[in-house]
Design a protein around this motif. Structure first.
Motif, PDB file in Angstrom:
ATOM      1  N   ASP A 104       0.534   7.527   0.647  1.00 38.11           N
ATOM      2  CA  ASP A 104       2.065   7.587   1.271  1.00 38.11           C
ATOM      3  C   ASP A 104       2.009   7.068   2.647  1.00 38.11           C
ATOM      4  O   ASP A 104       1.739   8.070   3.584  1.00 38.11           O
ATOM      5  CB  ASP A 104       2.908   8.667   1.128  1.00 38.11           C
ATOM      6  CG  ASP A 104       4.122   8.734   1.298  1.00 38.11           C
ATOM      7  OD1 ASP A 104       4.458   7.833   2.338  1.00 38.11           O
ATOM      8  OD2 ASP A 104       4.944   9.337   0.903  1.00 38.11           O
ATOM      9  N   PRO A 156       9.411   6.898  -8.387  1.00 40.70           N
ATOM     10  CA  PRO A 156       8.682   5.683  -7.658  1.00 40.70           C
ATOM     11  C   PRO A 156       7.235   5.718  -7.875  1.00 40.70           C
ATOM     12  O   PRO A 156       6.812   6.284  -8.856  1.00 40.70           O
ATOM     13  CB  PRO A 156       8.802   5.802  -5.952  1.00 40.70           C
ATOM     14  CG  PRO A 156       8.856   7.362  -5.973  1.00 40.70           C
ATOM     15  CD  PRO A 156       9.683   7.989  -7.194  1.00 40.70           C
ATOM     16  N   ALA A 157       6.714   4.461  -7.526  1.00 44.66           N
ATOM     17  CA  ALA A 157       5.193   4.357  -7.615  1.00 44.66           C
ATOM     18  C   ALA A 157       4.675   5.515  -6.876  1.00 44.66           C
ATOM     19  O   ALA A 157       4.725   5.526  -5.726  1.00 44.66           O
ATOM     20  CB  ALA A 157       4.703   3.098  -7.233  1.00 44.66           C
ATOM     21  N   HIS A 158       4.026   6.113  -7.658  1.00 51.99           N
ATOM     22  CA  HIS A 158       3.508   7.706  -7.291  1.00 51.99           C
ATOM     23  C   HIS A 158       2.245   8.209  -8.132  1.00 51.99           C
ATOM     24  O   HIS A 158       2.419   7.985  -9.408  1.00 51.99           O
ATOM     25  CB  HIS A 158       4.549   8.746  -6.934  1.00 51.99           C
ATOM     26  CG  HIS A 158       4.297   9.724  -6.060  1.00 51.99           C
ATOM     27  ND1 HIS A 158       3.583  10.969  -6.621  1.00 51.99           N
ATOM     28  CD2 HIS A 158       4.264  10.283  -4.682  1.00 51.99           C
ATOM     29  CE1 HIS A 158       3.392  12.064  -5.545  1.00 51.99           C
ATOM     30  NE2 HIS A 158       3.781  11.310  -4.515  1.00 51.99           N
ATOM     31  N   SER A 186       5.912  -2.064  -6.990  1.00 54.70           N
ATOM     32  CA  SER A 186       6.900  -0.917  -7.566  1.00 54.70           C
ATOM     33  C   SER A 186       6.519  -0.462  -8.993  1.00 54.70           C
ATOM     34  O   SER A 186       6.059  -1.477  -9.631  1.00 54.70           O
ATOM     35  CB  SER A 186       8.110  -0.917  -7.241  1.00 54.70           C
ATOM     36  OG  SER A 186       8.921  -1.939  -7.916  1.00 54.70           O
ATOM     37  N   TYR A 187       7.159   0.523  -9.553  1.00 56.83           N
ATOM     38  CA  TYR A 187       6.936   1.165 -10.975  1.00 56.83           C
ATOM     39  C   TYR A 187       8.100   0.405 -11.518  1.00 56.83           C
ATOM     40  O   TYR A 187       8.428   1.214 -12.673  1.00 56.83           O
ATOM     41  CB  TYR A 187       6.668   2.527 -11.076  1.00 56.83           C
ATOM     42  CG  TYR A 187       5.148   3.044 -10.934  1.00 56.83           C
ATOM     43  CD1 TYR A 187       4.216   1.974 -10.717  1.00 56.83           C
ATOM     44  CD2 TYR A 187       4.873   4.222 -11.222  1.00 56.83           C
ATOM     45  CE1 TYR A 187       2.994   2.470 -10.754  1.00 56.83           C
ATOM     46  CE2 TYR A 187       3.326   4.694 -11.418  1.00 56.83           C
ATOM     47  CZ  TYR A 187       2.396   3.746 -11.028  1.00 56.83           C
ATOM     48  OH  TYR A 187       1.131   4.063 -11.002  1.00 56.83           O
ATOM     49  N   GLY A 227       4.430  -4.108 -12.177  1.00 53.23           N
ATOM     50  CA  GLY A 227       4.126  -3.051 -11.218  1.00 53.23           C
ATOM     51  C   GLY A 227       3.308  -1.711 -12.143  1.00 53.23           C
ATOM     52  O   GLY A 227       2.511  -1.338 -11.712  1.00 53.23           O
ATOM     53  N   GLY A 242      -0.395  -0.812 -11.528  1.00 50.18           N
ATOM     54  CA  GLY A 242      -0.468   0.347 -10.833  1.00 50.18           C
ATOM     55  C   GLY A 242      -1.054   1.438 -11.411  1.00 50.18           C
ATOM     56  O   GLY A 242      -1.249   2.682 -11.362  1.00 50.18           O
ATOM     57  N   PRO A 287       2.678   2.193  -2.182  1.00 45.37           N
ATOM     58  CA  PRO A 287       3.847   1.605  -2.462  1.00 45.37           C
ATOM     59  C   PRO A 287       4.327   1.144  -0.916  1.00 45.37           C
ATOM     60  O   PRO A 287       5.571   0.533  -0.768  1.00 45.37           O
ATOM     61  CB  PRO A 287       4.854   2.931  -2.579  1.00 45.37           C
ATOM     62  CG  PRO A 287       3.953   4.105  -2.359  1.00 45.37           C
ATOM     63  CD  PRO A 287       2.409   3.551  -2.659  1.00 45.37           C
ATOM     64  N   TYR A 288       3.834   1.494   0.198  1.00 43.21           N
ATOM     65  CA  TYR A 288       4.352   0.977   1.412  1.00 43.21           C
ATOM     66  C   TYR A 288       3.418  -0.093   1.967  1.00 43.21           C
ATOM     67  O   TYR A 288       3.507  -0.435   3.146  1.00 43.21           O
ATOM     68  CB  TYR A 288       4.364   2.031   2.269  1.00 43.21           C
ATOM     69  CG  TYR A 288       5.469   3.143   2.196  1.00 43.21           C
ATOM     70  CD1 TYR A 288       6.776   2.880   2.341  1.00 43.21           C
ATOM     71  CD2 TYR A 288       5.217   4.391   1.417  1.00 43.21           C
ATOM     72  CE1 TYR A 288       7.636   3.926   2.157  1.00 43.21           C
ATOM     73  CE2 TYR A 288       6.056   5.224   1.054  1.00 43.21           C
ATOM     74  CZ  TYR A 288       7.393   5.193   1.546  1.00 43.21           C
ATOM     75  OH  TYR A 288       8.125   5.782   1.210  1.00 43.21           O
TER      76      TYR A 288
END
Length: 250
Positions: A29, A71-73, A201-202, A207, A211, A226-227
């Motif tokens: 992150d 989110p994608a995490h 992204s998810y 994604g 991911g 994600p960034y």
């Protein structure tokens, strides 16, 4: 991976049996400076605890629908595999009013209240910290999950031909998901030990595959960023080098 694997949960069990100590999900992150790396063993432990929470405390059953508003995490990845372990259908960004359960992160708590079933909130803070005060109408995931068991056994076998994932208006069974993940892994050129850097992204199959699912199917790992688009070329090059990245998906 085992050729007989037909659900994402099968893929994770095979990874655990083959090389439990290797990294599986590395999450950045860049907005907070957080970096967390989960080995196959650690990731599988989070999945087992979350699956026990789903099946036990939340009374989720195969075929139930869970709206995933995250989110994608790395914790999103955990929920995806936990749902596969129980047989719960994950609806990415789904309408909470049509769901049996909802799992939501910041920015989605008001929308999630439309779900008449159980609601779980994630702070997505570094190290999975709990809320100072959870959102009204929600259980705090960080409070509920630590006490869950480290091993999971479903009450009923998960049917690989039953719906498992809905995204972009397309629904996949567990077996279809695994087949497509294997095809994507081949398309990326992934092999056991590959490190795929994903900035996607998810909210789409592309994604989710880059991911999580494709690296898992290949016996590789994902560096989830994600960034990624906000990094300079120099920052991206340093990330690729420091994380020993072999493939990228931007």
């Amino acid at each position: 991976m085992n050729a007989s694997d037909r659900t994402p949960a099968d893929l994770l069990r095979s990874a655990l049996a083959t090389d439990p100590a290797r990294p599986l999900v590395t999450f950045y992150d860049d907005a907070t400076g957080e970096r967390i790396e989960l080995s196959v063993t650690t990731f599988a432990n989070w999945v087992a605890k979350t699956a026990n929470l789903l099946q036990g405390d939340l009374a989720a059953a195969p075929g139930d629908r869970l709206a995933l508003l995250l989110p994608a995490h790395w914790q999103s990845a955990v929920w995806l595999l936990a749902c596969s372990s129980v047989g719960v259908v994950v609806d990415i960004g789904g309408d909470p009013a049509d769901a049996d359960l909802v799992v939501a992160g910041p920015g989605h708590f008001d929308a999630g209240l439309a779900c008449s079933g159980e609601r779980v909130a994630l702070s997505l803070a570094p190290l999975g910290r709990r809320f100072p005060q959870p959102p009204a109408g929600y259980l705090d995931y960080a409070v509920e999950v630590p006490s869950q068991g480290d091993r999971f056994a479903p009450y009923a076998p998960v049917d690989p031909d039953a719906p498992a994932l809905a995204v972009d208006g397309i629904e996949f069974t567990g077996a279809q998901l695994v087949e497509r993940a294997r095809a994507d892994a081949a398309g990326f050129g992934l092999a056991p030990g590959s490190r795929l850097l994903s900035g996607r992204s998810y909210d789409s199959w592309e994604g989710l595959s880059a991911g999580l699912y494709a690296p898992l199917a290949a016996g590789g790992s994902v560096v989830l960023c994600p960034y990624l688009g906000e990094l300079s070329q120099e920052g991206l090059a340093k990330r690729v080098d420091s994380e020993r990245v072999t493939k990228t998906a931007v």
